[in-house]
Design a protein around this motif. Structure first.
Motif, short mmCIF file in Angstrom:
data_model
loop_
_atom_site.label_atom_id
_atom_site.label_comp_id
_atom_site.label_asym_id
_atom_site.label_seq_id
_atom_site.Cartn_x
_atom_site.Cartn_y
_atom_site.Cartn_z
N ASP A 289 47.21 38.34 34.38
CA ASP A 289 48.53 38.90 34.10
C ASP A 289 49.28 39.23 35.38
O ASP A 289 48.71 39.28 36.48
N SER A 290 50.56 39.52 35.22
CA SER A 290 51.47 39.74 36.35
C SER A 290 50.97 40.83 37.29
O SER A 290 50.47 41.87 36.86
N GLY A 291 51.14 40.56 38.58
CA GLY A 291 50.86 41.56 39.59
C GLY A 291 49.41 41.75 39.95
O GLY A 291 49.09 42.59 40.80
N ALA A 292 48.52 41.01 39.34
CA ALA A 292 47.10 41.12 39.70
C ALA A 292 46.86 40.48 41.06
O ALA A 292 47.63 39.63 41.52
N VAL A 293 45.77 40.90 41.70
CA VAL A 293 45.38 40.32 42.99
C VAL A 293 43.96 39.78 42.85
O VAL A 293 43.05 40.51 42.45
N ILE A 294 43.81 38.50 43.19
CA ILE A 294 42.49 37.87 43.16
C ILE A 294 42.10 37.60 44.61
O ILE A 294 42.67 36.72 45.27
N HIS A 295 41.15 38.36 45.10
CA HIS A 295 40.75 38.23 46.49
C HIS A 295 39.83 37.01 46.68
O HIS A 295 39.34 36.41 45.72
N ALA A 296 39.59 36.69 47.92
CA ALA A 296 38.92 35.45 48.30
C ALA A 296 37.52 35.31 47.71
O ALA A 296 36.82 36.29 47.46
N PHE A 297 37.12 34.05 47.48
CA PHE A 297 35.76 33.67 47.07
C PHE A 297 35.36 34.29 45.74
O PHE A 297 34.19 34.63 45.53
N SER A 298 36.30 34.39 44.82
CA SER A 298 35.99 34.88 43.48
C SER A 298 35.94 33.72 42.50
O SER A 298 36.60 32.69 42.68
N HIS A 299 35.17 33.92 41.42
CA HIS A 299 35.02 32.91 40.38
C HIS A 299 35.30 33.59 39.04
O HIS A 299 34.66 34.58 38.70
N ILE A 300 36.27 33.04 38.29
CA ILE A 300 36.73 33.66 37.05
C ILE A 300 36.73 32.64 35.94
O ILE A 300 37.35 31.58 36.06
N GLU A 301 36.03 32.95 34.85
CA GLU A 301 35.94 32.03 33.73
C GLU A 301 35.89 32.81 32.43
O GLU A 301 35.14 33.77 32.30
N GLY A 302 36.72 32.41 31.46
CA GLY A 302 36.70 33.05 30.16
C GLY A 302 37.01 34.53 30.22
O GLY A 302 36.53 35.31 29.40
N ALA A 303 37.85 34.93 31.17
CA ALA A 303 38.10 36.34 31.41
C ALA A 303 39.59 36.64 31.42
O ALA A 303 40.42 35.77 31.68
N HIS A 304 39.91 37.92 31.17
CA HIS A 304 41.29 38.39 31.18
C HIS A 304 41.43 39.49 32.23
O HIS A 304 40.70 40.48 32.20
N VAL A 305 42.37 39.28 33.14
CA VAL A 305 42.66 40.26 34.18
C VAL A 305 44.07 40.79 33.94
O VAL A 305 45.04 40.03 34.02
N SER A 306 44.19 42.07 33.64
CA SER A 306 45.48 42.64 33.26
C SER A 306 46.34 42.96 34.48
O SER A 306 45.91 42.87 35.63
N ALA A 307 47.56 43.38 34.19
CA ALA A 307 48.55 43.64 35.23
C ALA A 307 48.05 44.65 36.25
O ALA A 307 47.52 45.70 35.89
N GLY A 308 48.24 44.32 37.52
CA GLY A 308 47.91 45.24 38.59
C GLY A 308 46.44 45.41 38.88
O GLY A 308 46.07 46.18 39.77
N ALA A 309 45.58 44.70 38.20
CA ALA A 309 44.14 44.79 38.48
C ALA A 309 43.81 43.98 39.72
O ALA A 309 44.54 43.07 40.12
N THR A 310 42.67 44.29 40.34
CA THR A 310 42.22 43.55 41.52
C THR A 310 40.80 43.06 41.29
O THR A 310 39.98 43.75 40.69
N VAL A 311 40.55 41.88 41.83
CA VAL A 311 39.24 41.24 41.68
C VAL A 311 38.77 40.75 43.04
O VAL A 311 39.54 40.11 43.77
#
Length: 451
Positions: A289-311
């Motif tokens: 979702d809008s405004g989220a930050v996905i930092h380097a070397f991450s792997h995301i599958e079948g997942a939901h990341v909401s607004a403003g969250a960081t990974v």
């Protein structure tokens, strides 16, 4: 369009050059079988029925071609006698009677609806055969489209072309549209009096003209018509697909620091103002979702990341991971089938599986939810504003109440009430001088082994 149309998708090749135990069209592009990409493009052209000509792995290919909005009927091609013969494997479907017949290939996964719509429009404008071509500065090996007075007069294979014809750079893609009311008549005129004794679909151009009809060609981007015959070409198509999708996302408001290092799945959804750092992989089913930050070397599958969250960085979100607004999953953390509440933090070196974490809770470094007993999975529930100290093991099924505090290094096997302090560790004991004794004994044993 108000005209009816049947799409015939040729997917019966043996694909021996792939050197694989499965059909070529089952190999994935962006996490999806390439045949499904083709059917998806067809579904966007106001077509609802497709005849799938299959051979090897017929059942699996038919299943992979099942895309919402398209009714797919399979036809088995028992012999491989050329493209014309392959199309006629779907004779019963053609005989139903459609205004248009659109012929596509299951190994051209970059095709979009644009060229397919253009081909159908050519039929609506009165042509009996419309060939989709492409311009290239590397025409060697392709059949050339020979045009005169805006009509396509022939498709000339390179081995049969004159020197002048070989200078033509408008080439045949193999995709075409045929007047559905005349399709069987035209197809039945194809003969196999050639070196390979095969029935070539390209003969339809001259056949249609000989019967008083018109043939024309429409142009398409060369990249969209890239076919796949081996693993090297599969990798090229993957690269081209990724480049195209990254470009689309960046134009829609997504920031990528190093886009060439970000890999997307066919269904990845990313909102406005998302920042993606280098070396991130999205598997199928990821929604950011809008405004989220996905930092380097991450792997995301079948997942939901909401607004403003960081990974991340170096985080893995597996299927069922759901991060609420403003939550955090940090470095070297893994989350699977778990809800991370609003503003909750899972910052370091942690595994959260089959769990819910309430809003505002903090999960310390090295914490794990022990959710599997070797046979069954169990759930962990952590309330709001709870604090779980570092290096804790939460043995499911277990519930930790709102505002509870878990002391570092604890093994929690029983439910913890709200606002309670839980300690689940052995009492520390001191043995003065014992370390020296142990060390000297070990050194003596080591020395004895060297004698």
């Amino acid at each position: 369009m108000t005209r009816t149309c049947l799409a015939i998708i040729l997917a019966a090749g043996d694909s021996t050059r792939m050197k694989s135990s499965m059909s070529k069209v089952l190999h994935p592009i962006a996490g999806r079988p390439m045949i499904a990409h083709v059917v998806e493009a067809i579904s966007r052209t106001d077509i609802s029925t497709a005849a799938l000509v299959v051979g090897r792995n017929a059942g699996e290919v038919t299943s992979a071609a099942s895309v919402a909005g398209i009714k797919v009927e399979s036809f088995l091609q028992k012999e491989r006698l050329g493209t014309g013969h392959a199309v006629l494997a779907a004779r019963d479907a053609i005989a139903v009677g459609y205004d248009d017949i659109l012929v596509a290939y299951g190994d051209v996964p970059l095709i979009t609806d644009g060229p397919l719509r253009a081909a159908r429009q050519g039929l609506a404008d009165g042509a009996d055969v419309v060939v989709i071509g492409f311009h290239t500065d590397r025409p060697t090996g392709y059949g050339r489209l020979l045009v005169k007075d805006d009509e396509l007069i022939a498709i000339r294979e390179e081995k049969d072309a004159t020197d002048a014809e070989r200078t033509v750079t408008w080439c045949n893609s193999g995709l075409m549209a045929i007047n559905g009311r005349k399709a069987l008549e035209l197809l039945d005129h194809i003969r196999n009096d050639n070196a390979k004794s095969e029935f070539y679909l390209t003969d339809l151009v001259e056949i249609a003209r000989s019967l008083g009809g018109r043939a024309v060609a429409v142009d398409a981007p060369e990249q969209e018509l890239t076919g796949c015959n081996n693993r090297a070409e599969l990798a090229v198509i993957e690269r081209l697909w990724q480049e195209r999708r990254r470009h689309e996302l960046m134009l829609s408001g997504v920031s990528m620091i190093a886009p060439e290092t970000v890999f997307l799945a066919y269904d990845t959804v990313i909102g406005l103002d998302v920042l993606i750092e280098p070396n991130v992989v999205f598997g199928p089913g990821a929604v950011i979702d809008s405004g989220a930050v996905i930092h380097a070397f991450s792997h995301i599958e079948g997942a939901h990341v909401s607004a403003g969250a960081t990974v991340g960085p170096f985080a893995r979100l597996r299927p069922g991971a759901d991060l609420a607004d403003g939550s955090k999953v940090g470095n070297f953390c893994e989350v699977k089938n778990a809800r991370i509440g609003e503003g909750a933090k899972v910052s370091h070196l942690t595994y959260i599986g089959d769990a819910t974490i309430g809003a505002g809770s903090n999960i310390g470094a090295g914490t794990i939810t022990c959710n599997y007993d070797g046979v069954n999975k169990y759930e962990t529930h952590i309330g709001k504003s709870a604090f779980v100290g570092s290096n804790s093991s939460l043995v499911a099924p277990v519930t930790i109440g709102d505002g509870a505090y878990i002391a570092s290094g604890s093994v929690i096997t029983e439910d913890v009430p709200p606002d309670a302090l839980a300690l689940g560790r052995a009492r520390q004991e001191m043995k003065p001088g014992r370390a020296k004794v142990i060390r000297e004994r070990a050194l003596a044993l080591k020395a004895a082994r060297k004698r």
